[in-house]
Design an enzyme around this catalytic site. Structure first.
Site, PDB file in Angstrom:
ATOM      1  N   HIS A 261       0.645  -1.280   0.120  1.00 47.47           N
ATOM      2  CA  HIS A 261       0.355   0.100   0.588  1.00 47.47           C
ATOM      3  C   HIS A 261       1.195   1.043   0.118  1.00 47.47           C
ATOM      4  O   HIS A 261       1.836   1.110   0.521  1.00 47.47           O
ATOM      5  CB  HIS A 261      -0.364   0.100   1.757  1.00 47.47           C
ATOM      6  CG  HIS A 261      -1.908   0.559   1.193  1.00 47.47           C
ATOM      7  ND1 HIS A 261      -1.791   2.160   1.607  1.00 47.47           N
ATOM      8  CD2 HIS A 261      -2.727   0.542   1.329  1.00 47.47           C
ATOM      9  CE1 HIS A 261      -3.104   2.999   1.098  1.00 47.47           C
ATOM     10  NE2 HIS A 261      -4.394   2.041   0.535  1.00 47.47           N
ATOM     11  N   ASP A 317      -7.692  -4.882   0.202  1.00 48.33           N
ATOM     12  CA  ASP A 317      -8.196  -5.944  -0.625  1.00 48.33           C
ATOM     13  C   ASP A 317      -7.770  -7.335  -1.002  1.00 48.33           C
ATOM     14  O   ASP A 317      -8.681  -8.418  -1.855  1.00 48.33           O
ATOM     15  CB  ASP A 317      -7.820  -4.971  -1.886  1.00 48.33           C
ATOM     16  CG  ASP A 317      -7.998  -4.510  -2.892  1.00 48.33           C
ATOM     17  OD1 ASP A 317      -9.249  -3.992  -2.333  1.00 48.33           O
ATOM     18  OD2 ASP A 317      -7.287  -2.938  -2.812  1.00 48.33           O
TER      19      ASP A 317
END
Length: 380
Positions: A261, A317
């Site tokens: 991320h 996700d």
């Protein structure tokens, strides 16, 4: 004068002020208006979280009751909207439908759109309340099924499962679906939210801003990642294949979807909670096939990255698609579900942008030529 330095992708650049969300990437923490995400998931419904995002405070019991009733009252789609959904090309991705339909929703509201911090979108809530019905209707129509009207006795998440499948989910499935929406509701100046604020800064409508945000979310580097994660899991198929698959992907410099991320330097707190939901559902439905593969991918990938001195952790996700699969949701709907959850955060940011608005107009670092000579002869 030399151009000022810049950060590619605006990494680390502060583009505005916001009171809505704090992402503490170093410590793996997330807050909505100062409340920890873990507390919101445990103690609040998605409707209560939506109230918090739109009003900046938790509602009283009476305020929550009135707000919940208003959200649920506005779930039903009007016949012209259903006709558009029914006629939309079946081969299209549902995100393409969502981006289209949001602007149609603006034509079927009873108030006049006002460009102000007190926009009546807080009252009608069409963009939040009706997206689940749009997604469910498109799925059912393209599978030869009839539209199912919403129920006002179910939570936002449980009602979506009802409209999608036509059977009422048990309390645990409905609760997990609702909590998943809370996890996806807001995340500061991510790509889609920043898109929404840029459009809002032009004094465009909430609907246009959210439509643009949906287009941004569709990308596989943003909301589309969870769909790609499931494709990866299906490709790997079993635990034994995980290490060789990852090694081959890394050799080709292929991105491992759901890992890493831009902001978090620790495990995404949403991924921690989502993994717990996956463990619960895997045990409940006696199907841990996706869970064990995902756990092995995380283990192997982290080992490979730590060897390079670059520890990388799962983001939200990584586990969300597997959770949705166990809830009986097809992978083509994973990103639309992200959108229907994030609509609350988008609307909150749009309204905040209007409070002290300034048009976004960044500069570009020009790297092309100047004063090029015009050709002496015409170019064939």
């Amino acid at each position: 004068m030399a151009e000022k330095s810049y950060a590619k992708g605006l990494e680390g650049v502060i583009a505005g002020e916001s009171k809505i969300c704090k992402v503490d990437g170093e410590n793996g923490r997330l807050y909505y208006y100062g409340y920890r995400i873990a507390d919101l998931v445990e103690k609040a419904s998605f409707e209560e979280v939506t109230y918090l995002l739109l009003y900046g405070k938790l509602p009283t019991s009476r305020e929550l009751s009135e707000f919940t009733a208003r959200m649920r009252k506005n779930r039903e789609l009007k016949p012209p909207i259903l006709n558009i959904i029914k006629e939309f090309p079946r081969s299209s991705h549902p995100m393409e439908l969502l981006q289209t339909i949001v602007n149609f929703l603006s034509g079927y509201i009873d108030h006049k759109i006002e460009h102000s911090p007190t926009c009546n979108c807080r009252q009608t809530l069409h963009q939040i309340a009706q997206l689940p019905a749009v997604i469910a209707a498109f799925h059912r129509f393209r599978n030869g099924l009839n539209y199912i009207s919403p129920r006002d006795d179910l939570s936002h998440g449980a009602n979506f499962l009802w409209q999608l499948k036509g059977t009422e989910p048990d309390s645990e499935d409905g609760e997990i679906m609702d909590k998943c929406l809370t996890l996806h509701a807001e995340h500061s100046f991510n790509a889609s939210t920043f898109t929404a604020r840029v459009v809002a800064s032009t004094l465009s409508t909430c609907y246009c801003s959210i439509s643009a945000a949906i287009g941004s979310l569709f990308g596989s580097l943003h909301g589309g990642a969870n769909e790609k994660v499931i494709t990866m899991v299906e490709d790997i198929d079993n635990v034994e294949n995980a290490a060789p698959w990852i090694d081959a992907a890394l050799a080709k410099k292929q991105k491992i979807m759901g890992m890493g991320h831009r902001v978090y330097k620790a495990k995404d707190p949403r991924a921690v909670i989502m993994e717990r939901f996956l463990q619960t559902l895997s045990s409940k439905y006696n199907d841990n096939s996706k869970l064990v593969v995902l756990e092995e991918i995380e283990k192997v990938f982290r080992e490979r990255m730590e060897e390079k001195g670059k520890p990388i952790y799962p983001n939200v996700d990584f586990f969300s698609g597997a959770v949705y699969s166990l809830l009986g949701i097809p992978s083509s709907l994973f990103t639309p579900i992200f959108a229907m959850a994030r609509a609350s955060g988008w609307l909150a940011h749009i309204l905040e942008q209007r409070v002290d608005n300034r048009l976004f107009r960044p500069k570009a670092l020009y790297t092309g030529e100047v004063d090029r000579p015009w050709p002496a002869e015409s170019i064939d």
